[in-house]
Motif scaffolding. Structure first.
Motif, mmCIF file in Angstrom:
data_model
loop_
_atom_site.group_PDB
_atom_site.id
_atom_site.type_symbol
_atom_site.label_atom_id
_atom_site.label_comp_id
_atom_site.label_asym_id
_atom_site.label_seq_id
_atom_site.Cartn_x
_atom_site.Cartn_y
_atom_site.Cartn_z
ATOM 1 N N ALA A 65 0.642 -1.339 0.274
ATOM 2 C CA ALA A 65 -0.409 -0.010 0.024
ATOM 3 C C ALA A 65 0.512 1.246 0.497
ATOM 4 O O ALA A 65 0.723 1.835 0.755
ATOM 5 C CB ALA A 65 -0.914 -0.217 1.316
ATOM 6 N N GLY A 66 1.643 1.718 -0.955
ATOM 7 C CA GLY A 66 2.544 2.459 -0.658
ATOM 8 C C GLY A 66 2.224 3.444 -2.259
ATOM 9 O O GLY A 66 0.829 2.999 -2.058
ATOM 10 N N ALA A 67 2.765 4.415 -2.652
ATOM 11 C CA ALA A 67 2.337 5.148 -3.138
ATOM 12 C C ALA A 67 1.662 4.097 -4.729
ATOM 13 O O ALA A 67 0.644 5.211 -5.224
ATOM 14 C CB ALA A 67 3.491 6.102 -3.794
ATOM 15 N N MET A 68 2.676 3.770 -5.700
ATOM 16 C CA MET A 68 1.581 2.607 -6.630
ATOM 17 C C MET A 68 0.538 2.426 -6.215
ATOM 18 O O MET A 68 -0.495 1.824 -7.106
ATOM 19 C CB MET A 68 3.305 1.765 -7.138
ATOM 20 N N THR A 70 -1.324 -5.450 2.850
ATOM 21 C CA THR A 70 0.345 -4.500 4.227
ATOM 22 C C THR A 70 0.565 -5.647 4.870
ATOM 23 O O THR A 70 0.333 -6.890 4.873
ATOM 24 C CB THR A 70 -0.738 -3.239 4.368
ATOM 25 N N ARG A 71 1.943 -4.777 5.089
ATOM 26 C CA ARG A 71 2.770 -5.768 6.128
ATOM 27 C C ARG A 71 1.701 -5.597 7.398
ATOM 28 O O ARG A 71 2.285 -7.355 8.138
ATOM 29 C CB ARG A 71 3.695 -4.514 6.188
ATOM 30 N N LYS A 95 8.538 -2.769 -3.673
ATOM 31 C CA LYS A 95 9.613 -2.188 -3.611
ATOM 32 C C LYS A 95 10.539 -3.816 -4.143
ATOM 33 O O LYS A 95 9.659 -5.287 -3.468
ATOM 34 C CB LYS A 95 10.376 -1.706 -2.748
ATOM 35 N N ALA A 98 6.778 -10.520 0.124
ATOM 36 C CA ALA A 98 5.742 -10.493 0.400
ATOM 37 C C ALA A 98 4.490 -10.912 -0.510
ATOM 38 O O ALA A 98 2.817 -11.949 -0.128
ATOM 39 C CB ALA A 98 5.596 -8.960 -0.492
ATOM 40 N N GLN A 120 7.502 -3.746 -10.716
ATOM 41 C CA GLN A 120 8.426 -3.655 -9.210
ATOM 42 C C GLN A 120 9.371 -3.148 -10.284
ATOM 43 O O GLN A 120 9.996 -4.013 -11.772
ATOM 44 C CB GLN A 120 9.803 -4.790 -9.312
ATOM 45 N N ASN A 121 10.825 -2.212 -10.783
ATOM 46 C CA ASN A 121 11.185 -1.481 -11.332
ATOM 47 C C ASN A 121 12.990 -2.685 -11.324
ATOM 48 O O ASN A 121 12.683 -2.946 -10.027
ATOM 49 C CB ASN A 121 11.729 0.127 -10.350
ATOM 50 N N GLU A 178 3.771 5.468 -15.916
ATOM 51 C CA GLU A 178 2.702 6.139 -14.432
ATOM 52 C C GLU A 178 3.901 6.941 -13.701
ATOM 53 O O GLU A 178 4.685 5.886 -13.078
ATOM 54 C CB GLU A 178 1.488 5.363 -13.794
ATOM 55 N N GLY A 179 3.629 7.940 -13.343
ATOM 56 C CA GLY A 179 4.689 8.153 -11.989
ATOM 57 C C GLY A 179 3.420 8.747 -11.004
ATOM 58 O O GLY A 179 2.532 9.409 -11.089
ATOM 59 N N ALA A 180 3.236 8.337 -9.435
ATOM 60 C CA ALA A 180 3.213 8.805 -8.285
ATOM 61 C C ALA A 180 3.826 8.623 -6.584
ATOM 62 O O ALA A 180 5.247 8.302 -7.048
ATOM 63 C CB ALA A 180 2.159 7.118 -8.189
ATOM 64 N N GLU A 239 16.463 0.393 -3.985
ATOM 65 C CA GLU A 239 16.371 -0.576 -4.820
ATOM 66 C C GLU A 239 17.828 -1.147 -6.086
ATOM 67 O O GLU A 239 17.887 -1.706 -6.676
ATOM 68 C CB GLU A 239 16.114 -0.498 -5.917
HETATM 69 N N1 LIG Z 1 5.852 4.837 -7.430
HETATM 70 C C1 LIG Z 1 6.316 5.508 -8.898
HETATM 71 O O1 LIG Z 1 5.988 6.742 -9.666
HETATM 72 C C2 LIG Z 1 6.737 3.870 -10.090
HETATM 73 C C3 LIG Z 1 6.758 4.125 -11.169
HETATM 74 C C4 LIG Z 1 7.202 2.982 -11.866
HETATM 75 C C5 LIG Z 1 7.158 1.694 -11.079
HETATM 76 N N2 LIG Z 1 7.917 1.851 -10.242
HETATM 77 C C6 LIG Z 1 8.045 0.903 -8.907
HETATM 78 O O2 LIG Z 1 6.877 0.252 -8.425
HETATM 79 C C7 LIG Z 1 7.647 -0.471 -7.168
HETATM 80 C C8 LIG Z 1 6.261 0.113 -6.030
HETATM 81 O O3 LIG Z 1 6.783 1.765 -6.158
HETATM 82 P P1 LIG Z 1 6.282 2.817 -4.741
HETATM 83 O O4 LIG Z 1 6.972 4.029 -5.130
HETATM 84 O O5 LIG Z 1 4.728 2.701 -5.075
HETATM 85 O O6 LIG Z 1 7.122 1.782 -2.953
HETATM 86 P P2 LIG Z 1 6.856 2.470 -1.834
HETATM 87 O O7 LIG Z 1 5.549 3.833 -1.974
HETATM 88 O O8 LIG Z 1 7.861 2.315 -1.636
HETATM 89 O O9 LIG Z 1 5.842 1.282 -1.683
HETATM 90 C C9 LIG Z 1 5.798 0.371 -1.676
HETATM 91 C C10 LIG Z 1 4.943 -0.849 -0.067
HETATM 92 O O10 LIG Z 1 5.240 -2.159 0.033
HETATM 93 C C11 LIG Z 1 5.080 -2.131 0.729
HETATM 94 N N3 LIG Z 1 5.455 -3.412 1.631
HETATM 95 C C12 LIG Z 1 6.572 -3.612 1.844
HETATM 96 N N4 LIG Z 1 6.579 -5.327 1.900
HETATM 97 C C13 LIG Z 1 5.701 -5.875 1.839
HETATM 98 C C14 LIG Z 1 5.229 -6.785 2.004
HETATM 99 N N5 LIG Z 1 5.373 -7.907 2.913
HETATM 100 N N6 LIG Z 1 4.283 -7.148 1.923
HETATM 101 C C15 LIG Z 1 3.090 -6.043 2.202
HETATM 102 N N7 LIG Z 1 3.618 -4.860 1.496
HETATM 103 C C16 LIG Z 1 5.052 -4.597 1.667
HETATM 104 C C17 LIG Z 1 5.831 -0.949 1.604
HETATM 105 O O11 LIG Z 1 5.741 -0.998 3.371
HETATM 106 P P3 LIG Z 1 6.183 -0.102 3.908
HETATM 107 O O12 LIG Z 1 6.098 1.119 3.978
HETATM 108 O O13 LIG Z 1 5.792 -0.814 5.479
HETATM 109 O O14 LIG Z 1 7.533 -0.496 4.279
HETATM 110 C C18 LIG Z 1 5.001 0.583 0.994
HETATM 111 O O15 LIG Z 1 3.775 0.823 1.665
HETATM 112 C C19 LIG Z 1 8.635 -0.180 -6.958
HETATM 113 O O16 LIG Z 1 10.224 -1.267 -7.117
HETATM 114 C C20 LIG Z 1 8.882 1.164 -8.224
HETATM 115 O O17 LIG Z 1 10.749 0.665 -8.188
HETATM 116 C C21 LIG Z 1 7.331 2.670 -8.989
#
Ligand SMILES: NC(=O)c1ccc[n+]([C@@H]2O[C@H](COP(=O)([O-])OP(=O)(O)OC[C@H]3O[C@@H](n4cnc5c(N)ncnc54)[C@H](OP(=O)(O)O)[C@@H]3O)[C@@H](O)[C@H]2O)c1
Length: 301
Positions: free
Chosen positions: A14-17, A35-36, A75, A82, A100-101, A125-127, A266
């Protein structure tokens, strides 16, 4: 059957994406977030759409009800554990989509769950989540989807339909690994420099730390891609890195944001992957190794 009556989409992370996609999908299909934490609270947050308007989102907790598809949005270092934690509740024919990236985590998961329909998605997409906890949809892009396992080939069309419920631009790519390699090469040439110099993407250009290393980074990545059956010229790779840094000049890379927030980066799936995979091919990647060590130590400081 209406879309809402379909088996729910399970989003892991439940992060940005995860929150962006949950917010975009939930008007048309039932969504659950894993979620975790083990608490079963409903998640509420504000999603700020690209056009600037805000929407209040409410997503129920994960349950043991079998999902219709699974989006893994942690990530890269967390993805396999997960997914494994919830895999006993996922029927064997349910599509699993990895967002994942970097490289390595997707292939490890595809190997481990080789009998299941596993896909990789590469998205532009960006978030991000702002200081107030709001989820900001920061940039419109395209999400490319492609199969990683044999059974995924027969589920591609259905999975495209599911992802298009988000109303985002979803395209298929039968050579999704080629697309992941291209993105890896760009990320390896930009992300560590933005984290180490602590600057937005555009400011790496002309900086001595970047200028002294980028040709070698690209030469090492190109040699690995050649050995992996993905030939590319080091010079065109470097030109592409510079072009992307220029076009995204104001962006703060995810690696820089992770370092600033004290989160795991990463790097092991980007420059670290280049180092490990080079060893397997009998190649040396000393500059990618230097960058991996430098970023790893940054996050430990
Ligand atoms: N954001 C972007 O714009 C974007 C764009 C393209 C690609 N991506 C890729 O998409 C992936 C996610 O990016 P993001 O920006 O959303 O990352 P993020 O904001 O760090 O979100 C990741 C989420 O995963 C949760 N998590 C970790 N371990 C877990 C588990 N065992 N069970 C359930 N949840 C767990 C984290 O919780 P905690 O906070 O507790 O650790 C966090 O809420 C990455 O690989 C990134 O490279 C992102």
């Amino acid at each position: 059957m209406t879309e809402k009556e379909r088996a729910p989409i399970l989003i892991i992370g439940a992060g940005a994406m995860g929150r962006l996609w949950a917010g975009l999908l939930s008007p048309r299909v039932s969504v659950r977030l894993a979620t975790r934490s083990t608490t079963s609270a409903t998640l509420q947050y504000t999603l700020v759409h690209l056009e600037g308007h805000s929407e209040r989102i409410e997503i129920g907790p994960s349950s043991n009800a079998p999902p219709g598809s699974v989006l893994v949005m942690t990530k890269a270092p967390d993805a396999e554990s997960a997914l494994t934690a919830v895999s006993s509740h996922i029927p064997p024919d349910v599509p699993i989509i990895l967002f994942q990236n970097g490289m390595g985590s997707q292939q490890d998961i595809a190997k481990r769950f080789s009998q299941r329909p596993v896909f990789a998605a590469s998205t532009t997409e960006g978030a991000y989540i702002d200081d107030g906890g709001r989820v900001i949809h920061a940039g419109r892009g395209t999400t490319w989807l492609g199969p990683l396992t044999t059974t995924a080939h027969t589920r591609l069309d259905q999975t495209m339909i599911t992802l298009r419920l988000s109303e985002l631009d979803i395209q298929s790519d039968p050579d999704i690994e080629g697309r992941l390699w291209q993105k890896l090469a760009i990320n390896a040439g930009i992300n560590p420099f933005t984290a180490l110099i602590d600057c937005p993407n555009g400011e790496i250009l002309g900086h001595p730390y970047f200028e002294e290393r980028i040709a070698d980074v690209c030469r090492e990545v190109a040699a690995l891609m050649q050995a992996s059956g993905r030939p590319v010229e080091a010079q065109s790779l470097e030109a592409h890195v510079r072009d992307v840094a220029r076009r995204t000049a104001a962006n703060s890379s995810s690696m820089r944001q992770d370092v600033r927030a004290g989160r795991t980066t990463e790097i092991d799936m980007m420059n670290g992957f280049v180092v490990q995979a080079s060893v397997i091919h009998g190649l040396d990647a000393p500059v990618n190794c230097e960058l991996t060590d430098a970023v790893t130590h940054l996050k430990q400081d």
